[in-house]
Design an enzyme around this catalytic site. Structure first.
Site, PDB file in Angstrom:
ATOM      1  N   ASP A  37       0.856  -1.186   0.000  1.00  0.00           N
ATOM      2  CA  ASP A  37       0.000   0.000   0.000  1.00  0.00           C
ATOM      3  C   ASP A  37       0.887   1.228   0.000  1.00  0.00           C
ATOM      4  O   ASP A  37       2.033   1.175   0.467  1.00  0.00           O
ATOM      5  CB  ASP A  37      -0.941   0.010   1.206  1.00  0.00           C
ATOM      6  CG  ASP A  37      -2.253   0.738   0.907  1.00  0.00           C
ATOM      7  OD1 ASP A  37      -2.209   1.972   0.704  1.00  0.00           O
ATOM      8  OD2 ASP A  37      -3.301   0.076   0.875  1.00  0.00           O
ATOM      9  N   ASN A 102      -5.747  -4.340  -7.039  1.00  0.00           N
ATOM     10  CA  ASN A 102      -6.890  -3.740  -6.365  1.00  0.00           C
ATOM     11  C   ASN A 102      -6.727  -2.247  -6.110  1.00  0.00           C
ATOM     12  O   ASN A 102      -7.720  -1.530  -5.983  1.00  0.00           O
ATOM     13  CB  ASN A 102      -7.110  -4.478  -5.035  1.00  0.00           C
ATOM     14  CG  ASN A 102      -8.022  -3.729  -4.098  1.00  0.00           C
ATOM     15  OD1 ASN A 102      -9.236  -3.755  -4.250  1.00  0.00           O
ATOM     16  ND2 ASN A 102      -7.443  -3.049  -3.108  1.00  0.00           N
ATOM     17  N   SER A 158     -14.799  -1.519 -12.133  1.00  0.00           N
ATOM     18  CA  SER A 158     -15.915  -0.809 -11.520  1.00  0.00           C
ATOM     19  C   SER A 158     -17.111  -0.898 -12.458  1.00  0.00           C
ATOM     20  O   SER A 158     -16.965  -1.218 -13.644  1.00  0.00           O
ATOM     21  CB  SER A 158     -15.525   0.662 -11.315  1.00  0.00           C
ATOM     22  OG  SER A 158     -16.637   1.469 -11.028  1.00  0.00           O
ATOM     23  N   TYR A 175     -11.476   8.344 -13.947  1.00  0.00           N
ATOM     24  CA  TYR A 175     -11.923   7.113 -13.301  1.00  0.00           C
ATOM     25  C   TYR A 175     -12.591   6.199 -14.325  1.00  0.00           C
ATOM     26  O   TYR A 175     -12.257   5.010 -14.423  1.00  0.00           O
ATOM     27  CB  TYR A 175     -12.889   7.441 -12.163  1.00  0.00           C
ATOM     28  CG  TYR A 175     -13.226   6.243 -11.313  1.00  0.00           C
ATOM     29  CD1 TYR A 175     -12.329   5.776 -10.364  1.00  0.00           C
ATOM     30  CD2 TYR A 175     -14.436   5.576 -11.457  1.00  0.00           C
ATOM     31  CE1 TYR A 175     -12.617   4.672  -9.576  1.00  0.00           C
ATOM     32  CE2 TYR A 175     -14.741   4.477 -10.686  1.00  0.00           C
ATOM     33  CZ  TYR A 175     -13.828   4.025  -9.743  1.00  0.00           C
ATOM     34  OH  TYR A 175     -14.130   2.915  -8.978  1.00  0.00           O
TER      35      TYR A 175
END
Length: 276
Positions: A37, A102, A158, A175
């Site tokens: 991360d 992810n 998504s 996005y």
């Protein structure tokens, strides 16, 4: 005996949200986890990124589930740092079987932006979501091929990767563009890697109860999106899914139960994409 006993999974964006849920779920099923991360804010993003303390908490949760985890701070935009973190994990665990790309951001805003802000949002979203997914796959594929055991890559896209919404600002457009781009990356890799029995798929969640969906900037964007009250509702009677709902689908895709599922865009969306 777990469905993933002896396997090793690499997960990006693992410190909280969906990434944490995936790590704990796969660990409970027997997988060892290599997780990264950024643990640092991205100024254009509009909401705080995960912290090092949250990454450490994920490690503790994985261990509480009976698993082992190697965690590192790495930015998916930095290929060499990402590769070094993955290589160190593979050296410790001895193999790689599962890859979950992810990590992602959604820099929505509901205010007038300068052109510099708009361009920065566009660039940052593409770099994290799409370039970061490419970096993840690029670092992992040699390990999967070298293992000779096949494997599974799952990209988190998504509902915005299957339908056209996101507004006019750079963040929303970035996005949608990045999540659509992930589908092209997945489809191409699924063909290229099929001879190695490496399966590649995308999952497409509707809104999930994580910081990405519930931060004030996203809430304002959704509330003021044209026809947002109706247009952005799920047909099934649930406003948001929980991270575990996505983890359950990923668990199937990466297990032997999904051993012949590849090249699939799989919505986990309470009917959202079918409605639009």
């Amino acid at each position: 005996m777990g469905n993933l006993d002896g396997k090793v999974a690499f997960i990006t964006g693992v410190a909280r949200g969906q990434g944490r849920s995936h790590a704990v779920t796969l660990a409970a099923e027997g997988a060892a986890i290599i997780g990264v991360d950024i643990c640092e804010d991205i100024p254009s993003n509009g909401y705080p990124m995960a912290s090092r303390d949250e990454l450490d908490e994920t490690v503790a949760l994985v261990e509480a589930a009976g698993g082992k985890m190697v965690a590192a701070v790495a930015d998916v935009r930095d290929f060499h740092a990402l590769k070094a973190a993955l290589d160190a994990g593979v050296e410790q665990f001895g193999r790689l079987d599962i890859v979950l790309a992810n990590a992602g951001i959604a820099t929505m805003a509901f205010r007038e932006l300068t052109i510099e802000e708009d361009l920065e949002m566009w660039t940052d979203v593409l770099d994290v979501n799409l370039v970061g997914s490419f970096h993840t796959a690029k670092a992992a594929i040699p390990h999967l091929i070298e293992g000779g055991r096949g494997g599974s890559i799952v990209f988190t896209s998504s509902t915005a990767g299957l339908r056209g919404f996101g507004g006019l600002q750079g963040g929303g457009l970035g996005y949608a563009a990045s999540k659509h781009g992930i589908v092209g990356l997945m489809r191409t890799l699924s063909n290229a890697l099929a001879p190695h029995s490496i399966r590649v798929n995308t999952v497409h969640p509707t809104a999930v109860n994580t910081m990405m969906a519930i931060n004030p900037a996203m809430t304002a964007f959704l509330e003021n999106y044209p026809d947002g009250g109706v247009h952005l509702q799920n047909p099934m009677p649930v406003s948001m899914l929980e991270p575990q709902d996505i983890s359950a689908t990923i668990s199937y895709l990466v297990s032997d139960a999904g051993r012949y599922v590849t090249g699939v865009t799989l919505p986990v969306d309470a009917g959202f994409t079918n409605k639009l």
